[in-house]
Design an enzyme around this catalytic site. Sequence first.
Site, PDB file in Angstrom:
ATOM      1  N   ASP A  87      -5.937   2.072   9.689  1.00 47.19           N
ATOM      2  CA  ASP A  87      -7.365   1.797   9.800  1.00 47.19           C
ATOM      3  C   ASP A  87      -7.643   1.405  11.254  1.00 47.19           C
ATOM      4  OD1 ASP A  87      -9.968   0.887   9.500  1.00 47.19           O
ATOM      5  OD2 ASP A  87      -9.604   0.024   7.537  1.00 47.19           O
TER       6      ASP A  87
ATOM      7  N   VAL B 290     -11.657   3.152   1.054  1.00 49.63           N
ATOM      8  CA  VAL B 290     -11.020   3.977   0.030  1.00 49.63           C
ATOM      9  C   VAL B 290      -9.973   3.185  -0.743  1.00 49.63           C
ATOM     10  CG1 VAL B 290     -11.430   6.202   1.143  1.00 49.63           C
ATOM     11  CG2 VAL B 290      -9.374   4.911   1.737  1.00 49.63           C
TER      12      VAL B 290
ATOM     13  N   GLY C  66       0.783  -1.232   0.000  1.00 46.18           N
ATOM     14  CA  GLY C  66       0.000   0.000   0.000  1.00 46.18           C
ATOM     15  C   GLY C  66       0.815   1.283   0.000  1.00 46.18           C
TER      16      GLY C  66
HETATM   17  C1  PRP Z   1      -3.657  -2.163   4.546  1.00 47.06           C
HETATM   18  C2  PRP Z   1      -3.035  -0.794   4.589  1.00 47.06           C
HETATM   19  C3  PRP Z   1      -2.290  -0.786   5.913  1.00 47.06           C
HETATM   20  C4  PRP Z   1      -3.179  -1.645   6.783  1.00 47.06           C
HETATM   21  C5  PRP Z   1      -4.040  -0.774   7.659  1.00 47.06           C
HETATM   22  O1  PRP Z   1      -2.696  -3.086   4.096  1.00 47.06           O
HETATM   23  O2  PRP Z   1      -2.130  -0.613   3.510  1.00 47.06           O
HETATM   24  O3  PRP Z   1      -1.022  -1.367   5.785  1.00 47.06           O
HETATM   25  O4  PRP Z   1      -4.016  -2.421   5.891  1.00 47.06           O
HETATM   26  O5  PRP Z   1      -4.973  -1.535   8.378  1.00 47.06           O
HETATM   27  P1  PRP Z   1      -5.037  -1.628   9.969  1.00 47.06           P
HETATM   28  O6  PRP Z   1      -4.685  -0.291  10.554  1.00 47.06           O
HETATM   29  O7  PRP Z   1      -6.466  -2.004  10.214  1.00 47.06           O
HETATM   30  O8  PRP Z   1      -4.092  -2.704  10.395  1.00 47.06           O
HETATM   31  P2  PRP Z   1      -3.079  -4.545   3.597  1.00 47.06           P
HETATM   32  O9  PRP Z   1      -2.929  -5.504   4.718  1.00 47.06           O
HETATM   33  O10 PRP Z   1      -4.389  -4.491   2.886  1.00 47.06           O
HETATM   34  O11 PRP Z   1      -1.910  -4.897   2.572  1.00 47.06           O
HETATM   35  P3  PRP Z   1      -1.483  -4.031   1.286  1.00 47.06           P
HETATM   36  O12 PRP Z   1      -0.738  -2.839   1.794  1.00 47.06           O
HETATM   37  O13 PRP Z   1      -0.594  -4.945   0.505  1.00 47.06           O
HETATM   38  O14 PRP Z   1      -2.741  -3.665   0.558  1.00 47.06           O
HETATM   39 MN    MN Z   2      -0.602  -2.026   3.725  1.00 46.72          MN
END
Ligand code: PRP
Ligand code: MN
Length: 183
Positions: A107, A157, A48
């Site tokens: 998040d 988002v 991300g």
């Molecule tokens: C998403 C985002 C953050 C995390 C936030 O990553 O990029 O790293 O979730 O969520 P939280 O505060 O509830 O822990 P994801 O695990 O979807 O992986 P990605 O970055 O590869 O999309």
């Molecule tokens: Mn992430």
Amino acid sequence: MYSGDIASVLITEQQIDEKVAELAKQVADDYPDKGDRHDLVLVGVLKGAVMFMTDFARALPRPVQLEFMAVSSYGSATSSSGVVRILKDLDRDIAGRDVLIIEDIIDSGLTLSWLLKNLASRGPASLEVCTLLRKPDAVKVEVPVKYVGFEIPNEFVVGYGLDYAERYRDLPYIGTLNPKVYT
Ligand code: PRP
Ligand code: MN
Ligand code: MG
């Protein structure tokens, strides 16, 4: 592109650019370049944070080194499970280094709270967090975050690195996802 999937543009490309410049200035003020080869270590959280990390590194008027970690918190679902796995670790030792974690979004805070504990145990000289987005309503764990770009409402988002089921990361802006995509 992705026509019909994006309900609205929440943050435009220009707003992102301005915010990246603003955050880079704050960070450069807090970590002045003393010309002593003490590069700041940016730890980007894959995948991300990639867009933010690369724009931020180029906006920052001081030397940085780029490190990445890949952790997985909730795969393709739209809500956190709290289960964190290391998929890729740092390539270098961060003991004695100034470290700044770069995230796209906080998040629930579960990923970051786990990551902070993990990196702190490796003995960095300092450890802070810079996130582009934070959802205040969704916080399950309070994490100390020094640099926050935008506080956003508790909506799903995508764009500028953020995905839904690995799609939409390539959008240059941040938009809300049309619920029809995940229902
Ligand atoms: C998403 C985002 C953050 C995390 C936030 O990553 O990029 O790293 O979730 O969520 P939280 O505060 O509830 O822990 P994801 O695990 O979807 O992986 P990605 O970055 O590869 O999309
Ligand atoms: Mn992430
Ligand atoms: Mg994701």
